[in-house]
Design a protein around this motif. Structure first.
Motif, PDB file in Angstrom:
ATOM      1  N   UNK A  41       0.621  -1.061  -0.089  1.00 15.38           N
ATOM      2  CA  UNK A  41       0.109  -0.323  -0.199  1.00 15.38           C
ATOM      3  C   UNK A  41       1.069   1.456  -0.041  1.00 15.38           C
ATOM      4  N   UNK A  42       2.376   1.248  -0.852  1.00 15.07           N
ATOM      5  CA  UNK A  42       2.454   2.576  -0.429  1.00 15.07           C
ATOM      6  C   UNK A  42       2.611   3.062  -2.249  1.00 15.07           C
ATOM      7  N   UNK A  43       2.710   4.387  -1.993  1.00 14.47           N
ATOM      8  CA  UNK A  43       2.274   5.526  -2.453  1.00 14.47           C
ATOM      9  C   UNK A  43       3.713   6.326  -3.373  1.00 14.47           C
ATOM     10  N   UNK A  44       3.655   5.608  -4.759  1.00  9.19           N
ATOM     11  CA  UNK A  44       5.858   6.494  -5.458  1.00  9.19           C
ATOM     12  C   UNK A  44       5.088   6.857  -5.746  1.00  9.19           C
ATOM     13  N   UNK A  45       5.291   8.954  -6.166  1.00  9.29           N
ATOM     14  CA  UNK A  45       4.783   9.702  -6.439  1.00  9.29           C
ATOM     15  C   UNK A  45       5.949   9.564  -8.437  1.00  9.29           C
ATOM     16  N   UNK A  46       5.883  10.970  -8.898  1.00 11.52           N
ATOM     17  CA  UNK A  46       6.674  10.952  -9.915  1.00 11.52           C
ATOM     18  C   UNK A  46       7.764  11.633 -10.077  1.00 11.52           C
ATOM     19  N   UNK A  47       8.483  10.361 -10.499  1.00 11.89           N
ATOM     20  CA  UNK A  47      10.202  10.815 -10.651  1.00 11.89           C
ATOM     21  C   UNK A  47      10.774  10.509 -10.098  1.00 11.89           C
ATOM     22  N   UNK A  48      10.506   9.375  -9.159  1.00 10.49           N
ATOM     23  CA  UNK A  48      11.594   9.443  -7.533  1.00 10.49           C
ATOM     24  C   UNK A  48      12.083   8.029  -7.572  1.00 10.49           C
ATOM     25  N   UNK A  49      13.396   8.272  -7.592  1.00 11.20           N
ATOM     26  CA  UNK A  49      14.268   6.769  -7.240  1.00 11.20           C
ATOM     27  C   UNK A  49      14.514   6.552  -5.974  1.00 11.20           C
ATOM     28  N   UNK A  50      14.358   4.578  -6.509  1.00 10.15           N
ATOM     29  CA  UNK A  50      14.964   4.295  -5.194  1.00 10.15           C
ATOM     30  C   UNK A  50      16.376   3.539  -5.340  1.00 10.15           C
ATOM     31  N   UNK A  51      16.900   3.884  -4.418  1.00 10.07           N
ATOM     32  CA  UNK A  51      18.371   3.359  -5.003  1.00 10.07           C
ATOM     33  C   UNK A  51      18.076   1.669  -4.421  1.00 10.07           C
ATOM     34  N   UNK A  52      19.518   0.862  -5.031  1.00 11.65           N
ATOM     35  CA  UNK A  52      19.630  -0.397  -4.488  1.00 11.65           C
ATOM     36  C   UNK A  52      19.552  -0.587  -2.746  1.00 11.65           C
ATOM     37  N   UNK A  53      18.922  -2.334  -2.155  1.00 12.41           N
ATOM     38  CA  UNK A  53      18.623  -2.367  -0.799  1.00 12.41           C
ATOM     39  C   UNK A  53      17.995  -1.455   0.164  1.00 12.41           C
ATOM     40  N   UNK A  54      17.207  -0.123  -0.394  1.00 12.32           N
ATOM     41  CA  UNK A  54      16.799   0.429   0.635  1.00 12.32           C
ATOM     42  C   UNK A  54      15.921  -0.187   0.585  1.00 12.32           C
ATOM     43  N   UNK A  55      14.476   0.040   2.223  1.00 12.83           N
ATOM     44  CA  UNK A  55      14.361  -0.809   2.821  1.00 12.83           C
ATOM     45  C   UNK A  55      13.185   0.439   2.722  1.00 12.83           C
ATOM     46  N   UNK A  56      11.624   0.450   2.023  1.00 11.75           N
ATOM     47  CA  UNK A  56      10.361   1.585   2.490  1.00 11.75           C
ATOM     48  C   UNK A  56       9.360   0.249   3.034  1.00 11.75           C
ATOM     49  N   UNK A  57       8.612   0.491   4.650  1.00 13.73           N
ATOM     50  CA  UNK A  57       7.434   0.398   4.889  1.00 13.73           C
ATOM     51  C   UNK A  57       6.674  -0.425   4.679  1.00 13.73           C
ATOM     52  N   UNK A  58       5.289  -0.293   4.766  1.00 15.47           N
ATOM     53  CA  UNK A  58       4.184  -0.587   4.117  1.00 15.47           C
ATOM     54  C   UNK A  58       3.732   1.148   4.502  1.00 15.47           C
ATOM     55  N   UNK A  59       2.726   1.657   3.678  1.00 16.40           N
ATOM     56  CA  UNK A  59       1.742   2.484   3.512  1.00 16.40           C
ATOM     57  C   UNK A  59       2.729   3.517   4.157  1.00 16.40           C
ATOM     58  N   UNK A  60       3.625   3.773   2.696  1.00 19.03           N
ATOM     59  CA  UNK A  60       5.068   5.297   2.820  1.00 19.03           C
ATOM     60  C   UNK A  60       4.252   5.776   1.999  1.00 19.03           C
ATOM     61  N   UNK A  61       3.979   7.049   2.139  1.00 17.93           N
ATOM     62  CA  UNK A  61       3.610   8.041   0.751  1.00 17.93           C
ATOM     63  C   UNK A  61       5.360   8.929   0.351  1.00 17.93           C
ATOM     64  N   UNK A  62       5.992   8.990  -1.134  1.00 19.08           N
ATOM     65  CA  UNK A  62       6.959   9.698  -1.337  1.00 19.08           C
ATOM     66  C   UNK A  62       5.872  10.151  -2.657  1.00 19.08           C
ATOM     67  N   UNK A  63       6.366  11.188  -1.783  1.00 17.11           N
ATOM     68  CA  UNK A  63       5.733  12.298  -3.320  1.00 17.11           C
ATOM     69  C   UNK A  63       6.520  12.901  -4.415  1.00 17.11           C
ATOM     70  N   UNK A  64       7.164  13.491  -5.361  1.00 14.76           N
ATOM     71  CA  UNK A  64       7.379  13.884  -6.887  1.00 14.76           C
ATOM     72  C   UNK A  64       8.719  14.156  -6.526  1.00 14.76           C
ATOM     73  N   UNK A  65       9.309  13.315  -7.129  1.00 17.31           N
ATOM     74  CA  UNK A  65      11.136  14.551  -6.926  1.00 17.31           C
ATOM     75  C   UNK A  65      11.648  14.260  -5.602  1.00 17.31           C
ATOM     76  N   UNK A  66      11.923  12.636  -5.323  1.00 18.89           N
ATOM     77  CA  UNK A  66      12.678  12.248  -4.636  1.00 18.89           C
ATOM     78  C   UNK A  66      13.137  10.796  -4.722  1.00 18.89           C
ATOM     79  N   UNK A  67      14.803  11.541  -4.288  1.00 15.81           N
ATOM     80  CA  UNK A  67      15.394   9.763  -4.415  1.00 15.81           C
ATOM     81  C   UNK A  67      16.194   9.503  -3.423  1.00 15.81           C
ATOM     82  N   UNK A  68      15.404   8.168  -2.958  1.00 17.14           N
ATOM     83  CA  UNK A  68      15.993   7.164  -1.339  1.00 17.14           C
ATOM     84  C   UNK A  68      16.706   6.417  -2.148  1.00 17.14           C
ATOM     85  N   UNK A  69      18.522   7.288  -1.762  1.00 21.97           N
ATOM     86  CA  UNK A  69      19.323   6.977  -1.675  1.00 21.97           C
ATOM     87  C   UNK A  69      19.558   5.376  -0.916  1.00 21.97           C
ATOM     88  N   UNK A  70      21.228   4.124  -1.206  1.00 21.28           N
ATOM     89  CA  UNK A  70      21.021   3.136  -0.406  1.00 21.28           C
ATOM     90  C   UNK A  70      21.492   3.755   0.721  1.00 21.28           C
TER      91      UNK A  70
END
Length: 192
Positions: A41-70
């Protein structure tokens, strides 16, 4: 072919292997890199990068233009505002590879990161903490703390429901949901 139980917009890329939970939505022009884990149930917005080995839990909201780095770990119910920034190396240089120096940043359950905030690597954001828009976090943030500014400093505390808490005689109280908290070291804890 196995039916996916999550949605990926046709303009986005998902590298294999990675885990994506049921009901998650990945929107336009995003890139999910290999070996990351994204909950349900996550929502990953437009132009988001999630890098290798990142851990995202349940029900996480990531808005536009976010880079979530290793090195970043987001627990359940985290909100990452538009264009917030994470780092993973303290002293980057383009001509020196420092992948072995990546530092971990943990965003704990229920925390919210405001738009255009910068989270310097190696620090934890406490449970239900609230990082104000444009803040620059350069140290650990306690549970339920409201931080603003550059560098970010504690302005007050917020309830699990997101409203600012009022100081009462021996603790804090939410004027909206009436939940009460007491201070234990730097963190607040809910009263039973």
């Amino acid at each position: 072919m196995e039916e996916k139980k999550y949605f990926v917009h046709e303009s986005s890329y998902v590298d294999e292997p990675c885990e994506i939970g049921e009901g998650t939505k990945i929107w336009h022009f995003s890139h999910i890199m290999k070996d990351c884990k994204i909950g349900e149930r996550c929502n990953i917005g437009q132009n988001v990068v999630i890098s290798p080995n990142v851990v995202i839990g349940n029900n996480v909201k990531i808005q536009n233009n976010v880079s979530v780095y290793t090195g970043v770990v987001c627990e359940d119910d985290v909100f990452l505002g538009p264009s917030c920034v994470f780092t993973n190396v303290i002293n980057p240089r383009s001509f020196i590879e420092r992948k072995e120096e990546y530092k971990q940043t943990v965003i704990k359950k229920g925390a919210s990161i405001g738009a255009n905030s910068t989270i310097v690597c190696g620090y934890d954001i406490g449970r239900y903490a609230f990082i104000g828009a444009g803040a620059v976090v350069t140290k650990d943030v306690p549970d339920y703390a409201l931080v603003v500014g550059n560098p970010a400093r504690i302005l007050g505390y917020v309830c699990e429901c997101g409203n600012r808490l009022e100081k009462i005689d021996n603790g804090y109280k939410c004027g909206i949901c009436d939940k009460e908290y007491e201070k234990s070291n730097e963190n607040l804890i809910p009263r039973e």
